[in-house]
Design an enzyme around this catalytic site. Structure first.
Site, PDB file in Angstrom:
ATOM      1  N   ASP A  82      -1.209 -15.839   4.651  1.00  0.00           N
ATOM      2  CA  ASP A  82      -2.570 -16.362   4.728  1.00  0.00           C
ATOM      3  C   ASP A  82      -2.761 -17.438   3.651  1.00  0.00           C
ATOM      4  O   ASP A  82      -2.459 -17.208   2.471  1.00  0.00           O
ATOM      5  CB  ASP A  82      -3.527 -15.176   4.490  1.00  0.00           C
ATOM      6  N   GLY A 181     -15.632 -14.533   2.163  1.00  0.00           N
ATOM      7  CA  GLY A 181     -16.384 -13.649   1.277  1.00  0.00           C
ATOM      8  C   GLY A 181     -17.545 -12.950   1.973  1.00  0.00           C
ATOM      9  O   GLY A 181     -17.704 -13.042   3.198  1.00  0.00           O
ATOM     10  N   HIS A 213     -11.290 -18.499  10.507  1.00  0.00           N
ATOM     11  CA  HIS A 213     -11.280 -17.815   9.202  1.00  0.00           C
ATOM     12  C   HIS A 213     -12.703 -17.401   8.845  1.00  0.00           C
ATOM     13  O   HIS A 213     -13.670 -17.825   9.482  1.00  0.00           O
ATOM     14  CB  HIS A 213     -10.755 -18.777   8.124  1.00  0.00           C
ATOM     15  N   ASN A 256      -9.839 -13.885  11.575  1.00  0.00           N
ATOM     16  CA  ASN A 256      -9.422 -13.367  10.265  1.00  0.00           C
ATOM     17  C   ASN A 256     -10.475 -12.469   9.634  1.00  0.00           C
ATOM     18  O   ASN A 256     -11.637 -12.868   9.494  1.00  0.00           O
ATOM     19  CB  ASN A 256      -9.197 -14.544   9.304  1.00  0.00           C
ATOM     20  N   SER A 259     -12.947  -9.364   4.179  1.00  0.00           N
ATOM     21  CA  SER A 259     -14.104  -8.797   3.460  1.00  0.00           C
ATOM     22  C   SER A 259     -14.599  -7.493   4.087  1.00  0.00           C
ATOM     23  O   SER A 259     -14.964  -6.551   3.373  1.00  0.00           O
ATOM     24  CB  SER A 259     -15.248  -9.813   3.413  1.00  0.00           C
TER      25      SER A 259
END
Ligand code: G3H
Ligand code: 13P
Ligand code: ZN
Length: 311
Positions: A82, A181, A213, A256, A259
């Protein structure tokens, strides 16, 4: 079955209108929670490793854990780097058993991004490894790099064809308004993604797998458990699940998620300690953390990604 590349997974996902979950792994409990969930619902998987994960757990431990997960479940699993920052880390992962690498040249100029991505593609393809590139720049935190809102930028659809043709990449990450995040959108505003950009990219690259992402949903259930057990997550907001379903039904073949794994595991462990302050055996609280990850990933696969039954 050995660790596989993403080629066949993406072909089927594109045609079938679903996406493969790419989950970040950092230790054994995370690998087990994710892969046990996927085994329960017979889903292919991408397990991805960041530079930070390699630093934390060491490359060899992570590759061996993923090999163990393949042996344990028999699922098609790809092992992916990644956000590879340069040629050297990509080469190290190609040489060290990964089947897929991302070269993230998104902070570079268009020409420099093409040059480094091309270099990685040549090396990786010579070794049977596939490559993800990135155009456009997501806001948020990756490793120790913080990308501010001003430095982030949407992907320009008019660039994608030239980028893919000149680099030879196998998949492309684009920026349509997600970010890394747990704090993705301003509190009080309606989360929005640029589906018009995704649509135009898909038109310019027919049949080509696109990667999203920063796609955690920051599920309120886990945030609430964390906050009810001594945590402090204020205004954590993620990507609404219906938007991810829509992206998966379009050209997005890889979604992806990191978090959400962190939040689920932390929620389970915090709750466990609150209920059992006398516990100090890591197996007790890590079992709960792993159970929470299993529950989260199963829900993602069945209710968001749509990859259940596709292994
Ligand atoms: O995109 C970033 C991923 O969430 C990985 O995070 O670099 O802290 O391991 P990390
Ligand atoms: P999240 O922070 O939304 O989980 O994104 C993870 C990611 O994009 C890893 O590359
Ligand atoms: Zn990312």
């Amino acid at each position: 079955m050995p660790i596989v590349t993403t080629t066949e997974m993406f072909e089927k996902a594109y045609k079938g209108g679903y996406a493969i979950g790419a989950f970040n792994v950092n230790n054994m409990e995370i690998v087990q929670g994710i892969t046990e969930a996927a085994a329960e619902v017979n889903s292919p998987l991408i397990l991805q490793v960041s530079a930070g994960a390699r630093k934390y757990a060491k490359h060899v431990y992570l590759t061996k854990l993923v090999e163990a997960a393949v042996a344990d479940t028999g699922l098609p699993i790809a092992l992916h780097l990644d956000h590879g920052a340069d040629f050297d880390i990509c080469k190290s992962c190609v040489d060290g058993g990964f089947t897929s690498v991302m070269i993230d040249g998104s902070s570079l100029s268009f020409e420099d991004n093409i040059a480094v991505t091309r270099q990685v593609v040549e090396y990786a393809h010579d070794h049977g490894v596939v490559v993800e590139g990135e155009l456009g720049r997501l806001e948020g935190v990756e490793d120790d790099v913080v990308v501010s809102a001003e430095d982030s930028s949407y992907t320009r659809p008019e660039d994608v064809q030239e980028f893919v043709e000149r680099t030879g990449v196998d998949s492309l990450a684009i920026a349509i308004g997600t970010s890394h995040g747990a704090y993705k959108f301003k509190p009080g505003t309606k989360p929005q993604l640029r589906f018009d950009i995704l649509e135009e990219v898909a038109q310019r690259l027919p049949g080509f797998p696109i990667v999203l992402h920063g796609a955690s949903s920051v599920i309120p259930k886990y945030v609430d458990i964390i906050n009810a057990n001594g945590g402090k997550l204020v205004d954590a907001i993620g990507v609404p699940e219906d938007m991810l379903r829509k992206a998966a039904s379009m050209a997005v073949c890889k979604i992806n998620i990191d978090s959400d794994l962190r939040l689920a595991m932390t929620a389970g462990i915090r709750q466990h300690f609150n209920e059992h302050p006398e516990h100090f055996d890591p197996r007790q609280y890590l079992t709960v953390g792993r159970d929470y990850i299993r529950e989260l990933v199963k829900d993602k696969i069945v209710n968001v990604l749509g990859s259940d039954g596709k292994a």
